[in-house]
Write an enzyme that holds these catalytic residues in place. Structure first.
Site, PDB file in Angstrom:
ATOM      1  N   GLY A 198       0.785  -1.229   0.000  1.00  0.00           N
ATOM      2  CA  GLY A 198       0.000   0.000   0.000  1.00  0.00           C
ATOM      3  C   GLY A 198       0.815   1.275   0.000  1.00  0.00           C
ATOM      4  N   THR A 199       1.996   1.293  -0.640  1.00  0.00           N
ATOM      5  CA  THR A 199       2.770   2.542  -0.664  1.00  0.00           C
ATOM      6  C   THR A 199       2.080   3.606  -1.513  1.00  0.00           C
ATOM      7  OG1 THR A 199       4.154   1.757  -2.494  1.00  0.00           O
ATOM      8  CG2 THR A 199       4.941   1.342  -0.254  1.00  0.00           C
ATOM      9  N   ASN A 200       1.485   3.210  -2.635  1.00  0.00           N
ATOM     10  CA  ASN A 200       0.725   4.177  -3.420  1.00  0.00           C
ATOM     11  C   ASN A 200      -0.549   4.583  -2.690  1.00  0.00           C
ATOM     12  OD1 ASN A 200       1.889   5.132  -5.922  1.00  0.00           O
ATOM     13  ND2 ASN A 200       1.906   2.997  -6.596  1.00  0.00           N
ATOM     14  N   MET A 251      -3.623  -6.806  -7.540  1.00  0.00           N
ATOM     15  CA  MET A 251      -3.037  -7.803  -8.426  1.00  0.00           C
ATOM     16  C   MET A 251      -4.079  -8.765  -8.991  1.00  0.00           C
ATOM     17  SD  MET A 251      -0.090  -6.596  -8.357  1.00  0.00           S
ATOM     18  CE  MET A 251       0.757  -7.786  -9.378  1.00  0.00           C
ATOM     19  N   ILE A 304      -6.868  -9.021 -12.392  1.00  0.00           N
ATOM     20  CA  ILE A 304      -7.425  -8.444 -13.612  1.00  0.00           C
ATOM     21  C   ILE A 304      -8.938  -8.393 -13.458  1.00  0.00           C
ATOM     22  CG2 ILE A 304      -7.747  -8.748 -16.097  1.00  0.00           C
ATOM     23  CD1 ILE A 304      -5.010 -10.086 -16.177  1.00  0.00           C
ATOM     24  N   LEU A 305      -9.511  -7.228 -13.691  1.00  0.00           N
ATOM     25  CA  LEU A 305     -10.947  -7.051 -13.506  1.00  0.00           C
ATOM     26  C   LEU A 305     -11.706  -7.637 -14.695  1.00  0.00           C
ATOM     27  CD1 LEU A 305     -10.874  -3.349 -12.282  1.00  0.00           C
ATOM     28  CD2 LEU A 305     -11.035  -5.404 -10.861  1.00  0.00           C
ATOM     29  N   ASP A 340      -4.111  -2.459 -19.808  1.00  0.00           N
ATOM     30  CA  ASP A 340      -3.168  -1.333 -19.903  1.00  0.00           C
ATOM     31  C   ASP A 340      -3.325  -0.544 -21.202  1.00  0.00           C
ATOM     32  OD1 ASP A 340      -2.096  -2.176 -17.467  1.00  0.00           O
ATOM     33  OD2 ASP A 340      -0.607  -3.450 -18.437  1.00  0.00           O
ATOM     34  N   HIS A 372       0.554   2.163 -13.914  1.00  0.00           N
ATOM     35  CA  HIS A 372       1.301   1.067 -14.529  1.00  0.00           C
ATOM     36  C   HIS A 372       2.771   1.476 -14.652  1.00  0.00           C
ATOM     37  CE1 HIS A 372       2.079  -2.402 -17.058  1.00  0.00           C
ATOM     38  NE2 HIS A 372       2.685  -1.610 -17.918  1.00  0.00           N
ATOM     39  N   SER A 428       2.789   5.375 -15.667  1.00  0.00           N
ATOM     40  CA  SER A 428       1.668   6.017 -16.359  1.00  0.00           C
ATOM     41  C   SER A 428       0.389   5.794 -15.571  1.00  0.00           C
ATOM     42  CB  SER A 428       1.484   5.429 -17.761  1.00  0.00           C
ATOM     43  OG  SER A 428       2.664   5.502 -18.523  1.00  0.00           O
TER      44      SER A 428
END
Length: 321
Positions: A15-17, A92, A94-95, A147, A111, A138
């Site tokens: 959770g750094t972002n 992590m 994919i939706l 992406d 990304h 990005s």
């Protein structure tokens, strides 16, 4: 900043972002607030930070269930928390396409490459192997194609001659922490930015046949017909005449229609102080969930009401095919 967007952050790890997003949201005039941190990993470290800071959390393991079932559980938590946007911060998973389509334009991701280069995994190793001078990150809108959504912002980080993927990743990480909160804030607040809203209206209005722009009473207006004899079919209203609204003013069919719409949907329509007596209605733009296709339909309808017969006849003929 009078409006704060409500965002839900999806994480799977440290959770750094998330931390960068969270502490940016606590600054004066922040454009958003975090209403939920959700994860597919019950012991993700970012959850502890969220709990410490008093933010609601939710966990639901993806193991043993379909992607759609996992997404449905996460989505239900977002809806319950009142989230307007979903921000992926090291999530992590994919939706599913159906989930992304339901939240079209409302899911952001970061990304670790300078998209469109290096979609997918191992981005830093691939950049080094290719001999690139820079790597970076990005922020983009999430679409069903991995992406591939619109890139909103990027940050570039130089690649050293002897770089390893691990060393490069360590330098990109703090750059990400600068980029992500700003890009999220810019995106979620643009629905309340007069310049952005005006540009959207202008694009739709000028796409109609034989239209041009002319100021009216100090605000932008749009006319159909010649420069000399054209008639106004729309006005852009940026909190004019004491209104709290940023709106596009269009012509209704009657005063009864105007009053009925304002009474039934006061969150979407209002009677303009200056133009309302002539049957113009304000379609409010600075609000959540604006349907721009609907705005376009209003502009087209208003355009038809004053356009020369030669133009409307051509459209009527085209509609027959």
């Amino acid at each position: 900043m009078t409006h704060k967007a409500k965002i839900a952050v999806f994480i799977s790890g440290t959770g750094t972002n998330l931390a960068a997003l969270l502490y940016a949201s606590r600054l004066d005039d922040a454009a958003y607030e975090i209403v939920l941190v959700a994860s597919n990993v019950s012991d993700a470290a970012g959850l502890a930070l969220a709990q410490l800071e008093g933010i609601a959390t939710f966990t639901h393991s993806h193991k043993g269930i379909s992607r759609e079932e996992q997404d449905a559980a996460m989505e239900a938590a977002v809806v319950e928390a009142g989230g307007d946007f979903i921000v992926l911060a090291g999530y992590m998973r994919i939706l599913s396409d159906s989930f992304v389509e339901r939240w079209e334009g409302q899911i952001l991701n970061i990304h670790p490459s300078l998209l469109p280069k290096y979609k997918g995994l191992d981005t830093f190793a691939r950049a080094i192997e290719a001999g690139d001078s820079h790597a970076g990150s990005s922020v983009h809108i999430v679409t069903p194609e991995l992406d591939a959504g619109e890139v909103l912002a990027q940050v570039r980080v130089a690649i050293a001659p002897d770089d390893t993927p691990e060393a490069l990743a360590a330098r990109v990480k703090p750059a990400e922490h600068q980029l992500y909160p700003r890009a999220v804030a810019d995106y979620v607040s643009r629905g309340y930015d007069p310049e952005y809203l005006y540009a959207k209206v202008r694009e739709l209005a000028l796409a109609l046949p034989e239209t041009h722009e002319r100021d009216s009473h100090g605000s932008p207006g749009f006319r159909v017909g010649t420069e000399k004899s054209g008639k106004f079919f729309a006005h852009f209203n940026d909190q004019h005449h004491g209104s709290q609204h940023i709106a596009v003013l269009v012509k209704t069919g009657s005063m009864d229609e105007l009053l009925d719409l304002v009474e039934a949907q006061p969150e979407a329509y209002f009677k303009p102080a200056y133009y309302g007596a002539s049957g113009w209605i304000g379609v409010i733009l600075n609000r959540p969930g604006v349907d721009w296709e609907h705005v376009g339909e209003w502009l087209h309808r208003s355009w038809r009401s004053v356009a020369p017969a030669r133009l409307t006849k051509l459209l009527d003929a085209a509609d027959q095919f």
